[in-house]
Design a protein around this motif. Structure first.
Motif, short mmCIF file in Angstrom:
data_model
loop_
_atom_site.label_atom_id
_atom_site.label_comp_id
_atom_site.label_asym_id
_atom_site.label_seq_id
_atom_site.Cartn_x
_atom_site.Cartn_y
_atom_site.Cartn_z
N LEU A 170 74.38 114.74 -7.04
CA LEU A 170 73.82 114.40 -5.74
C LEU A 170 72.67 113.42 -5.88
O LEU A 170 72.51 112.50 -5.06
CB LEU A 170 73.35 115.67 -5.01
N THR A 171 71.86 113.58 -6.92
CA THR A 171 70.74 112.67 -7.14
C THR A 171 71.22 111.23 -7.27
O THR A 171 70.65 110.31 -6.68
CB THR A 171 69.97 113.09 -8.41
N VAL A 172 72.28 111.05 -8.04
CA VAL A 172 72.85 109.71 -8.23
C VAL A 172 73.51 109.22 -6.95
O VAL A 172 73.31 108.07 -6.52
CB VAL A 172 73.88 109.74 -9.39
N TRP A 173 74.31 110.09 -6.32
CA TRP A 173 75.04 109.68 -5.11
C TRP A 173 74.09 109.28 -3.97
O TRP A 173 74.33 108.30 -3.27
CB TRP A 173 75.94 110.82 -4.62
N LEU A 174 73.03 110.05 -3.78
CA LEU A 174 72.07 109.74 -2.72
C LEU A 174 71.43 108.37 -2.95
O LEU A 174 71.28 107.57 -2.02
CB LEU A 174 70.98 110.82 -2.67
N LYS A 175 71.05 108.12 -4.18
CA LYS A 175 70.40 106.85 -4.50
C LYS A 175 71.33 105.68 -4.21
O LYS A 175 70.94 104.67 -3.61
CB LYS A 175 69.97 106.85 -5.97
N GLU A 176 72.59 105.83 -4.63
CA GLU A 176 73.57 104.76 -4.42
C GLU A 176 73.90 104.58 -2.94
O GLU A 176 74.02 103.46 -2.44
CB GLU A 176 74.86 105.06 -5.21
N ALA A 177 74.08 105.70 -2.25
CA ALA A 177 74.49 105.63 -0.84
C ALA A 177 73.40 105.02 0.04
O ALA A 177 73.67 104.16 0.89
CB ALA A 177 74.86 107.02 -0.34
N LEU A 178 72.16 105.46 -0.17
CA LEU A 178 71.08 105.01 0.70
C LEU A 178 70.57 103.62 0.34
O LEU A 178 69.74 103.05 1.06
CB LEU A 178 69.93 106.02 0.64
N ARG A 179 71.08 103.07 -0.76
CA ARG A 179 70.71 101.71 -1.15
C ARG A 179 71.37 100.68 -0.23
O ARG A 179 70.87 99.58 -0.06
CB ARG A 179 71.14 101.46 -2.60
N SER A 180 72.48 101.05 0.38
CA SER A 180 73.23 100.12 1.23
C SER A 180 72.41 99.78 2.47
O SER A 180 71.94 100.68 3.18
CB SER A 180 74.56 100.73 1.65
N PRO A 181 72.23 98.48 2.79
CA PRO A 181 71.47 98.09 3.99
C PRO A 181 72.14 98.61 5.26
O PRO A 181 73.36 98.56 5.41
CB PRO A 181 71.51 96.56 3.94
N GLY A 182 71.31 99.12 6.18
CA GLY A 182 71.83 99.59 7.45
C GLY A 182 72.57 100.90 7.41
O GLY A 182 73.11 101.35 8.43
N PHE A 183 72.58 101.56 6.25
CA PHE A 183 73.27 102.86 6.14
C PHE A 183 72.25 103.97 5.91
O PHE A 183 71.34 103.80 5.11
CB PHE A 183 74.26 102.84 4.97
N PRO A 184 72.37 105.09 6.59
CA PRO A 184 73.40 105.45 7.57
C PRO A 184 73.09 104.96 8.98
O PRO A 184 73.85 105.23 9.90
CB PRO A 184 73.36 106.97 7.53
N SER A 185 71.97 104.23 9.15
CA SER A 185 71.62 103.70 10.46
C SER A 185 70.72 102.50 10.26
O SER A 185 69.90 102.47 9.33
CB SER A 185 70.90 104.77 11.30
N SER A 186 70.87 101.53 11.13
CA SER A 186 70.03 100.33 11.03
C SER A 186 68.60 100.60 11.48
O SER A 186 67.72 99.78 11.29
CB SER A 186 70.64 99.21 11.89
N ARG A 187 68.37 101.76 12.07
CA ARG A 187 67.03 102.09 12.59
C ARG A 187 66.10 102.66 11.53
O ARG A 187 64.92 102.85 11.81
CB ARG A 187 67.16 103.08 13.74
#
Length: 885
Positions: free
Chosen positions: A822-839
């Protein structure tokens, strides 16, 4: 073009708030209000509402609110002006210079006086604004606020007549306590304690005088005065009852107010035809909680003072609960009759509150009145009076344990003496007997006094609901004392069922009653009664199974299957004694039965017939559901006694689901897995069934599951149940765990909330088995990131906020059992611009990630973190909408 014009208008309006003169702002306001109220386009309405909310809190609101209140404006515009005024006073009090307080006060008084004879909704908002002004100024700046307000509205002269001024004053005194309850007054101010001490008794005294002024010399105005004062008094009592109780010197005023309410409540007439206020039944009970919160000595004093009031209240309530004459009642519309029924429910609830204050003395009081009524041969009484007293008993006995009461035997003895010559009276007699079912279980000798009345009423279609529900309660509570009456009960029940006296729902209740009754008999007697009871239906079902399917015989088939389902729901011969508390009487229990379970015997006998019915109706979900219900209810009731049928039912379910998949078959499979998957002897057929329905459902997912949300929901529940009860099922080589996992990922994105909840439940059961079930560990290792992405998308705004707790549980589960991943997945997932929300910013995403990873024990904390983050993602953080959610 329309879109361009709308955007242009929006920017024009927004600009006007910051730079235009008040007149320009008002023009824009009129346009926006017209758009809000009259534009059929929902987008335009939403746009107007958003702008109006901004306008309401703008600095210009101090000017335009008075313009909007001008007499020539329509009430909708005037209402917005009054609301804007209240918003500015209640939330932006600090913006008002102290030297403008008096001017603002004078303007408000003037507007309220003008609207006293005008629009009621505008008057109320203006009164709320003045109340907010007073609360912000009391006691330092305006210590005599309430008395000054009263004085202003009691002054003679002007264009406003006395009655309108009184009504306006009552409205003001009503909203004052309500505004206090919801105001945002600083905690450090001593206004709260001061208000609680000073306002209530002052308001009560003024209420008494004002009401007297309203309807002095006009009996026709009593209802109107009562309707206004009820909300006023309720507001005051809820505001500070405890303060009233502690001010002993003012009890006489308070009791005078209560007496006024009693008088108004007791005026002739029936709700809703002659009387229009339901609140009048409850106002005198609001101090109950506060009285009971005092120490024992004070309680005794207060109860002594209020006891006569409560007995007076009971008399008033029972008087108002009385039915009108037969002729008058026959003239009422169905809606008026329903409103009167609801009104009586309110009275019933109030009587329960009163009982908490008066206790057994109330039952004795009711019994004495009923006894005198039924034994006095010199005075003729109406059935309405008798019915109302019985209704009082029923109201209390339905929810309060009356087993200790020494008046119940006398009441049971009085019931047969009642001359039941009216349907409403007969209904109440039935419901009263039903409410005393638990007492009858402890005093079975009294059954002979009331059971004949119930069986006689069973044949009257007008008493269908009351008689059947009462028999069901008696059969449930007194079943061990009913064998001597069983033959008669079954015979009468069979007769009314054959004659089709009752509607479908009451027929189902009646079968449940018979199930309770038969449960207490020896097996041979159960089988004998079952044979005579259901043979006519089995014969009818055989005939229907031979006919060509059509809507008429479909309803008959579903009805018969429903009767069997409800009978088997309550027919339980296993008698496990409940643990009784210390000094409690022993729980009665029949001796253990030997031999096959009667329900199983019957099901085995009709199994082939049910298969025949299914073969013709397999395309009809309602018939299939009715068939599954028979077995599902039997399994739930019999539990392991259902074992002899596991193999053949598993085979039939597999054939059913393979031919035409339906959710009801999955639900029944889940019950089978829940009860029998852990038993070695039954594991093979359960395993085969589980694998088969899983394989068939995976095919549905491949073809497109969106058209089958009910199947998806039931499938996810089944998979979760299998993991919970027998995780070894996921070790099977025939089960494609990876495919099931991906079905779950698809199901998480369904719009139906129940489906998403079931899917989250599946994942929270699956993830903990990463270590002990290799196929599960492998799929989580390979595709767990996809699950995290789906969860984050949902939190980011793709799913309803009401589902955030369920997604938080999945996230918590991943953190607890797959922390490193989860530590790795969270870092990779939240690195994406605008994910999970542009706000959300990168810093906010980092904070969220760190907060989640820290919480591997406190699930509640993870839920709070997710709720906070989803508000940020949706742009709702810090808004009033989010606070009210």
């Amino acid at each position: 073009m329309v879109r361009r014009n709308r955007l242009a208008m929006y920017h024009c309006l927004k600009l006007s708030l910051s730079v235009c003169l008040c007149v320009c702002v008002c023009v824009c306001l009129f346009q926006a209000l017209h758009q809000l109220y009259y534009d059929p386009n929902i987008e335009n309405k939403n746009l107007a509402q958003k702008w109006l909310m901004q306008a309401q809190v703008s600095p210009q609101a101090w000017q335009f609110c008075w313009v909007l209140l001008r007499p020539e404006k329509v009430p909708e515009i005037q209402y917005f002006g009054a609301s804007a005024l209240h918003t500015k006073i209640s939330r932006y009090w600090g913006d008002i210079p102290a030297e403008q307080y008096d001017t603002l006060k004078t303007q408000l008084f003037s507007q309220i006086a003008r609207f006293a004879s005008g629009s009621k909704i505008v008057l109320t908002r203006l009164c709320v604004a003045l109340a907010s002004l007073a609360l912000n100024m009391m006691p330092e700046v305006w210590p005599g606020a309430v008395s000054e307000m009263v004085h202003m509205f009691q002054e003679e002269g002007g264009e406003v007549d006395g009655r309108a001024r009184c009504l306006a004053l009552l409205e003001l005194l009503t909203v004052l306590p309500e505004e206090f309850q919801t105001s945002r007054l600083p905690q450090y101010r001593n206004i709260r304690a001061w208000c609680r001490r000073c306002i209530p008794i002052f308001v009560i005294k003024v209420t008494l005088r004002t009401n007297a002024a309203i309807y002095k010399g006009h009996v026709k105005r009593v209802g109107m005065g009562l309707k206004i004062s009820q909300r006023n008094v309720q507001s005051v009592l809820l505001f500070s009852i405890r303060a009233l109780l502690e001010q002993v010197e003012h009890w006489q005023s308070f009791l005078a107010l209560v007496n006024m309410i009693m008088f108004c409540t007791g005026i002739p007439g029936h709700y809703p035809v002659n009387i229009y206020s339901r609140k009048s039944t409850k106002n005198a009970c609001y101090q109950r909680d506060d009285i009971m919160s005092f120490e024992a000595e004070k309680q005794a004093v207060y109860l002594q003072v209020y006891r006569p009031v409560y007995f007076q209240l009971v008399d008033v309530l029972l008087h108002k609960a009385q039915f009108p004459t037969d002729e008058e009642y026959a003239s009422w519309s169905s809606d008026e009759k329903e409103q009167f029924r609801i009104y009586r429910v309110d009275i019933s609830d109030t009587l329960m509150y009163v009982y908490e204050m008066l206790g057994a003395e109330l039952l004795s009081n009711l019994y004495d009145k009923l006894g005198r009524l039924l034994t006095n041969t010199e005075q003729t009484t109406t059935w309405q009076h008798t019915e109302a007293l019985l209704y009082g008993f029923q109201s209390i006995a339905e929810t309060i344990d009356v087993n200790y009461s020494d008046v119940i035997p006398g009441l049971i003895g009085l019931i047969p003496r009642i001359n039941i010559n009216n349907i409403q009276l007969a209904d109440t007699v039935m419901f009263t007997i039903g409410a005393l079912a638990e007492w009858l279980a402890d005093h079975p000798v009294m059954l002979s006094s009331v059971l004949p009345l119930v069986l006689q009423a069973l044949g009257n279609p007008d008493l269908s609901v009351s008689s059947v529900s009462t028999l069901k309660k008696i059969c449930r509570e007194c079943k061990y004392d009913l064998p001597p009456y069983a033959t008669n009960i079954v015979a009468v029940s069979q007769e009314v069922l054959i004659k089709q006296i009752h509607k479908t729902s009451q027929c189902m209740w009646l079968m449940q009653a018979l199930g309770f009754l038969l449960s207490a008999l020896p097996v041979e007697e159960i089988l004998r009664n079952l044979h005579s009871l259901i043979t006519p239906y089995i014969q009818q079902l055989e005939k229907l199974s031979e006919e060509t399917p059509n809507p008429s015989n479909k309803l008959a088939i579903i009805h018969i299957l429903g009767l069997l389902s409800n009978l088997f729901t309550t027919l339980d011969i296993t008698k496990q004694e409940e643990e009784s508390g210390e000094n409690a009487p022993p729980i009665k229990s029949a001796p253990p039965q030997t031999g096959p379970n009667p329900v199983v015997v019957v099901l085995q006998q009709v199994f082939a017939l049910i298969q025949t019915v299914l073969s013709k109706w397999l395309n009809d979900s309602q018939v299939v559901e009715a068939v599954c219900a028979i077995f599902e209810k039997s399994v739930k009731t019999l539990l392991h006694d259902f074992a002899p049928m596991v193999s053949q039912l598993s085979e039939m379910l597999g054939q059913m689901y393979s031919t035409i998949p339906q959710a009801s078959a999955l639900d029944l499979t889940r019950q089978m897995v829940h009860i029998f998957a852990s038993e070695t002897n039954h594991f093979p057929p359960i395993k085969a069934l589980f694998e088969l329905v899983t394989s068939v459902t995976l095919t549905i997912f491949q073809q497109g599951p969106r058209d089958h949300p009910d199947i998806v929901d039931s499938f996810m529940q089944l998979q979760a149940q299998a993991l919970k009860r027998k995780p070894d099922l996921f070790l099977s080589e025939s089960l494609d765990v990876k495919a099931v996992f991906h079905c779950g990922l698809l199901s998480l994105k369904f719009p139906e909330a129940p489906t998403v909840k079931s899917t989250c439940f599946f994942f929270t059961e699956l993830i903990p088995h990463c270590a002990d079930i290799p196929p599960v560990g492998q799929v989580v290792q390979e595709d767990g990131k996809l699950l995290l992405l789906a969860v984050l998308e949902a939190i980011g705004g793709q799913s309803s906020r009401s589902l955030m707790d369920q997604f938080a549980e999945v996230l918590f589960c991943l953190n607890k059992h797959c922390f490193a991943l989860l530590t790795v997945w969270l870092k990779e997932a939240l690195r994406s611009p605008g994910f999970p929300s542009s706000r959300v910013s990168d810093d906010q995403k980092d904070t969220f990630s760190q907060q989640v990873l820290r919480e591997r024990v406190n699930k509640r904390r993870v839920k709070d973190i997710v709720k906070e983050f989803t508000l940020v993602c949706r742009g709702l953080h810090g808004t009033e909408y989010a606070a009210d959610y």
